[in-house]
Design a protein around this motif. Structure first.
Motif, PDB file in Angstrom:
ATOM      1  N   HIS A 197     -23.602 159.686 -68.420  1.00 52.94           N
ATOM      2  CA  HIS A 197     -24.897 159.871 -70.025  1.00 52.94           C
ATOM      3  C   HIS A 197     -24.548 158.869 -70.085  1.00 52.94           C
ATOM      4  CE1 HIS A 197     -22.302 163.807 -68.865  1.00 52.94           C
ATOM      5  NE2 HIS A 197     -23.210 164.837 -69.698  1.00 52.94           N
ATOM      6  N   MET A 198     -25.905 159.304 -71.051  1.00 52.95           N
ATOM      7  CA  MET A 198     -25.540 157.633 -71.380  1.00 52.95           C
ATOM      8  C   MET A 198     -26.334 157.554 -73.300  1.00 52.95           C
ATOM      9  SD  MET A 198     -27.221 153.635 -70.567  1.00 52.95           S
ATOM     10  CE  MET A 198     -26.553 152.365 -71.495  1.00 52.95           C
TER      11      MET A 198
ATOM     12  N   CYS B 184     -28.920 161.734 -75.700  1.00 55.66           N
ATOM     13  CA  CYS B 184     -28.532 161.636 -74.272  1.00 55.66           C
ATOM     14  C   CYS B 184     -29.559 161.487 -72.660  1.00 55.66           C
ATOM     15  CB  CYS B 184     -27.405 162.435 -74.441  1.00 55.66           C
ATOM     16  SG  CYS B 184     -26.261 162.299 -72.630  1.00 55.66           S
TER      17      CYS B 184
ATOM     18  N   PRO C 227     -27.869 151.370 -77.405  1.00 54.50           N
ATOM     19  CA  PRO C 227     -27.316 152.387 -77.208  1.00 54.50           C
ATOM     20  C   PRO C 227     -25.515 151.904 -77.513  1.00 54.50           C
ATOM     21  CG  PRO C 227     -27.232 150.105 -76.445  1.00 54.50           C
ATOM     22  CD  PRO C 227     -28.211 150.066 -76.218  1.00 54.50           C
TER      23      PRO C 227
ATOM     24  N   ARG D 147     -27.492 146.637 -69.793  1.00 54.99           N
ATOM     25  CA  ARG D 147     -27.315 147.381 -68.492  1.00 54.99           C
ATOM     26  C   ARG D 147     -28.383 147.892 -67.856  1.00 54.99           C
ATOM     27  NH1 ARG D 147     -21.197 150.607 -69.559  1.00 54.99           N
ATOM     28  NH2 ARG D 147     -20.099 148.910 -69.454  1.00 54.99           N
TER      29      ARG D 147
ATOM     30  N   GLY E 279     -25.854 157.159 -66.311  1.00 45.97           N
ATOM     31  CA  GLY E 279     -24.346 157.434 -66.007  1.00 45.97           C
ATOM     32  C   GLY E 279     -23.785 156.134 -65.389  1.00 45.97           C
ATOM     33  N   TYR E 280     -22.601 155.975 -65.227  1.00 45.74           N
ATOM     34  CA  TYR E 280     -22.022 154.720 -64.526  1.00 45.74           C
ATOM     35  C   TYR E 280     -22.962 155.074 -62.775  1.00 45.74           C
ATOM     36  CZ  TYR E 280     -18.166 154.491 -68.513  1.00 45.74           C
ATOM     37  OH  TYR E 280     -17.889 154.262 -69.392  1.00 45.74           O
TER      38      TYR E 280
ATOM     39  N   SER F 165     -22.973 148.799 -64.512  1.00 49.29           N
ATOM     40  CA  SER F 165     -22.171 148.664 -64.880  1.00 49.29           C
ATOM     41  C   SER F 165     -21.312 147.849 -65.676  1.00 49.29           C
ATOM     42  CB  SER F 165     -22.044 150.116 -65.429  1.00 49.29           C
ATOM     43  OG  SER F 165     -22.951 151.320 -65.625  1.00 49.29           O
TER      44      SER F 165
ATOM     45  N   LEU G 110     -22.418 146.781 -73.144  1.00 53.29           N
ATOM     46  CA  LEU G 110     -23.220 148.077 -73.168  1.00 53.29           C
ATOM     47  C   LEU G 110     -24.873 147.903 -73.782  1.00 53.29           C
ATOM     48  CD1 LEU G 110     -23.077 150.945 -73.017  1.00 53.29           C
ATOM     49  CD2 LEU G 110     -22.827 150.965 -75.507  1.00 53.29           C
TER      50      LEU G 110
ATOM     51  N   SER H   3     -23.389 154.361 -76.227  1.00 52.33           N
ATOM     52  CA  SER H   3     -21.698 155.001 -75.061  1.00 52.33           C
ATOM     53  C   SER H   3     -22.105 155.026 -73.758  1.00 52.33           C
ATOM     54  CB  SER H   3     -20.892 156.300 -75.581  1.00 52.33           C
ATOM     55  OG  SER H   3     -22.226 157.374 -75.772  1.00 52.33           O
ATOM     56  N   HIS H   4     -21.796 154.962 -73.211  1.00 50.62           N
ATOM     57  CA  HIS H   4     -22.152 155.010 -71.251  1.00 50.62           C
ATOM     58  C   HIS H   4     -20.650 156.059 -70.583  1.00 50.62           C
ATOM     59  CE1 HIS H   4     -24.113 152.994 -68.025  1.00 50.62           C
ATOM     60  NE2 HIS H   4     -24.755 154.126 -67.663  1.00 50.62           N
ATOM     61  N   SER H   5     -20.866 156.880 -69.945  1.00 50.77           N
ATOM     62  CA  SER H   5     -20.088 157.587 -69.204  1.00 50.77           C
ATOM     63  C   SER H   5     -20.570 157.503 -67.682  1.00 50.77           C
ATOM     64  CB  SER H   5     -19.162 158.555 -69.969  1.00 50.77           C
ATOM     65  OG  SER H   5     -20.053 159.566 -69.742  1.00 50.77           O
TER      66      SER H   5
END
Length: 365
Positions: free
Chosen positions: A311-312, A276, A304, A293, A280-281, A286, A290, A306-308
């Motif tokens: 965090h990525m 991680c 990749p 980016r 992040g965004y 973004s 996914l 997940s992305h929040s």
């Protein structure tokens, strides 16, 4: 070509995520764009929304690039404060923004400002405000050539021009077109698509008595090669200064170098063969899928997951180890909205941090 051009000495001194600019590559990109117009910098009106940086504006000015496009009042103020003598705010003004625009005209009397029009309502508004402030407002007709976002149909451009001539306090400067809808990877297809309306508008310009003063401000990065070859048009690329992974992939005919990236670090290992990072965004554009980016430069085969917001998460092959605290060099797919997330960029020369350049926060409209 140096495969490790992105590496930075004492990179651990940077707080992450950080935006970094590579000055030599920026200069190379500017020199390249000047070469494409055979040294005639009067044919360049780059859009500053990609970088929003006073230092870069002063570099452009040093190369003789004295006209720019902007998208916000704040960017327009920035360009004028950096000494750019001709600034087109390529966004239609409404309500309070009209007075803010006029205030800039009064604040920077040595700068020629202009804006866009595509309808009678805004024409009446601008003319009325100009009369109230005892000034003239220079305007470009915004022409819709398929983007279907703003602008008047190009077939109606001459009719609208004749309508504008009835306003005493508006001065017609030319036509503006943005054809970002032309995205075919084959540059020859893009060229064929934009030639029709360019020639149509050129014929209108040629019929005007003030033709030597009028401008056709055309295109962006996608169609830059076509307009660079047509001496009657003014080219409006913007991303060339920093370039990005999107255009490297989709505009292969243009030899610009990526000159900006993100420095991040591994902050967690949520499960085996996963990392991680702190991008992040809030740190990278973004809007794309996914896998479109950012691209990791210093490790291969990261996928990749997940992305929040902060965090990525990536998975990686079992045969490599990426410990917590490891530096990650990440190339954004879309650099323009990525830069807008930062207030400053570290400047790199000879793999060392040599300066920090401020970025005008584009959220101030």
């Amino acid at each position: 070509m140096n495969e490790h051009w992105f590496e930075i000495k004492e990179v651990e001194s940077l707080d992450t995520p950080s935006l970094v600019f590579f000055k030599k590559r920026i200069l190379n990109n500017i020199e390249t764009v000047v070469q494409w117009v055979n040294g005639d910098t009067t044919r360049l009106r780059p859009h500053i929304k990609t970088f929003k940086c006073e230092n870069i504006l002063k570099i452009l000015r040093g190369y003789g690039i004295l006209k720019v496009k902007t998208a916000t009042i704040t960017e327009t103020d920035l360009a004028a404060s950096a000494g750019i003598p001709d600034v087109l705010m390529a966004y239609q003004l409404s309500n309070q923004k009209v007075q803010r625009f006029i205030d800039l005209m009064l604040k920077y009397p040595e700068t020629c400002f202009s804006t866009l029009l595509d309808n009678p309502h805004t024409a009446y508004l601008l003319n009325e405000k100009a009369i109230d402030n005892q000034c003239f407002i220079d305007v470009f007709i915004d022409v819709n050539v398929g983007m279907n976002r703003t602008g008047i149909d190009y077939l109606k451009a001459e009719e609208f021009l004749n309508f504008l001539k009835t306003f005493k306090n508006l001065r017609f400067r030319g036509f503006h077109c943005y054809d970002g809808n032309l995205k075919d990877k084959d540059w020859r297809v893009r060229t064929k698509d934009c030639a029709t309306y360019f020639n149509f508008l050129k014929e209108i310009i040629e019929t005007q008595t003030e033709s030597e003063k009028l401008e056709i401000a055309m295109g962006g990065s996608n169609t830059f090669p076509f307009y660079a070859q047509n001496t009657e048009g003014v080219c409006c690329p913007g991303t060339f200064v920093l370039w990005d992974d999107n255009y490297t992939e989709n505009l292969p005919e243009q030899p610009f170098q990526t000159a900006a990236l993100l420095v991040a670090q591994v902050v967690s290992i949520p499960k085996p063969h996963h990392i991680c990072i702190d991008v992040g965004y809030k740190a990278v554009a973004s809007e794309n899928p996914l896998d479109k980016r950012l691209r990791i430069l210093n490790y291969d085969n990261l996928t990749p997951i997940s992305h929040s917001e902060e965090h990525m998460v990536f998975s990686h092959p079992k045969d490599i180890s990426i410990p917590i605290g490891s530096t990650i060099y990440a190339l954004p797919f879309h650099i323009c909205p990525t830069v807008a997330l930062y207030n400053e960029a570290y400047v790199i020369e000879n793999q060392e941090v040599v300066d920090k350049w401020g970025i005008t926060n584009s959220r101030q409209i």
